[in-house]
Design an enzyme around this catalytic site. Structure first.
Site, short mmCIF file in Angstrom:
data_model
loop_
_atom_site.label_atom_id
_atom_site.label_comp_id
_atom_site.label_asym_id
_atom_site.label_seq_id
_atom_site.Cartn_x
_atom_site.Cartn_y
_atom_site.Cartn_z
N SER A 185 -42.35 52.24 -43.90
CA SER A 185 -43.14 51.20 -43.27
C SER A 185 -42.27 50.49 -42.20
O SER A 185 -41.66 51.14 -41.38
CB SER A 185 -43.69 50.24 -44.32
OG SER A 185 -44.66 49.37 -43.78
N HIS A 232 -50.16 54.69 -47.87
CA HIS A 232 -49.01 54.07 -47.21
C HIS A 232 -47.93 53.80 -48.24
O HIS A 232 -48.15 53.07 -49.21
CB HIS A 232 -49.47 52.76 -46.56
CG HIS A 232 -48.43 52.09 -45.72
ND1 HIS A 232 -48.19 52.44 -44.41
CD2 HIS A 232 -47.56 51.09 -46.01
CE1 HIS A 232 -47.23 51.67 -43.92
NE2 HIS A 232 -46.84 50.85 -44.87
N ASP A 278 -53.27 57.15 -44.87
CA ASP A 278 -52.61 55.86 -44.63
C ASP A 278 -53.59 54.92 -43.92
O ASP A 278 -54.02 55.20 -42.80
CB ASP A 278 -51.37 56.07 -43.76
CG ASP A 278 -50.49 54.83 -43.66
OD1 ASP A 278 -51.04 53.71 -43.68
OD2 ASP A 278 -49.27 54.99 -43.55
#
Length: 284
Positions: free
Chosen positions: A102, A260, A232
């Site tokens: 991320s 994610h 995601d």
């Protein structure tokens, strides 16, 4: 294996290592607002058992690292990039394979651009380009956007924070697989209870504003593996595709049905991919 608070340049950062220091080093950088616990212990142990010296750490304002007053961080996004180098300094490691997820993937890119001599290779998971521009990319999914706009949380109340974080984890999972709420709740509760001040993690929200990367991604000269979930909701798959295209030595591994982050069901795929990418016998 034990937590170790290191101090470099007056900054205290809580770290933890797995494996033998003589093995190739792998530095794990979590997304902003998240402590090192989100690199789960089982995941770290799998990498260590594969012959890697693994280090995870708490960002400032997460976990047991230095914590600032909510709303008054006193540091920048560039300082978070520098903290990765500080952790390597504390362990006496000149350069490491760097794995970011991320926003941690963006920090890893910036580390490779600003401290190129410290990075042996990159693994970028569920992330986007740290450098503005390039082709147009889709926005987050409608479900993600609705959640973010409607969610309410009392950051002074642990139960409220835990409920919010678990709901957020559910949305990030992408919805194509069963969601393990019990596991997510246990992890979030440990994270909240362990932090000096969990509300301080919100200091990360605006750190990147106004900061420019030092060079284009085409300047990254190390082998780069981009790992991205096909489901995601925050950064749709096109983000991973674009990132792999921008970095000269980039290649893409798509995780079907993954959302994610690094989900347990994907460890059996992700860990061997990282070991292969960071090994001396890596095939180019």
């Amino acid at each position: 294996m034990a937590e170790r608070v290191v101090e470099v340049e007056g900054i205290e950062l809580c770290t933890e290592s797995f494996g033998e220091p003589s093995d190739p080093p792998v530095l794990l950088i979590m997304g902003t607002g998240a402590s090192m616990l989100w690199w789960e212990e089982g995941f770290c142990r799998m990498l260590a058992e594969g012959g890697r010296f693994v280090i995870r750490y708490d960002h400032r304002d997460t976990g047991r690292s230095v914590t600032y007053e909510p709303g008054r961080p006193g540091y920048t996004g560039a300082d978070l990039v520098g903290d990765a180098a500080r952790v390597l300094d504390a362990y006496g490691i000149p350069a490491a394979h760097v794995v970011g997820v991320s926003a941690g993937g963006a920090l890893a890119q910036l580390l490779a651009l600003d401290h190129a001599d410290r990075v042996l290779s990159l693994v970028l998971i569920s992330t986007s380009s740290a450098v503005p521009g390039g082709r147009a990319l889709p926005p987050p999914t409608e479900e993600f956007t609705r959640f973010v706009s409607a969610a309410q949380v009392d950051w002074s109340d642990a139960d409220s924070v835990i409920g919010y974080q678990v709901a957020y984890a559910r949305v990030l999972a992408g919805g194509r697989r069963p969601f393990d709420e019990a596991a997510a709740r246990g992890l979030v509760r440990r994270d909240v209870e362990r932090a000096h001040d969990f509300a301080a993690a919100r200091n990360h929200d605006s750190l990147a504003e106004g900061e420019l990367p030092p060079a284009p991604l085409s300047s990254i000269a190390v082998p780069t593996l981009v790992i991205h979930g096909a489901a995601d909701p925050l950064f749709p798959l096109q983000y991973g595709e674009a990132l792999a295209e921008q970095i000269p030595e980039g290649r893409l591994l798509v995780l079907e049905d993954a959302g994610h982050g690094v989900e347990r069901v994907d460890w059996a795929t992700v860990v061997p991919a990282i070991l292969g990418h960071t090994g001396a016998d890596r095939a180019d």
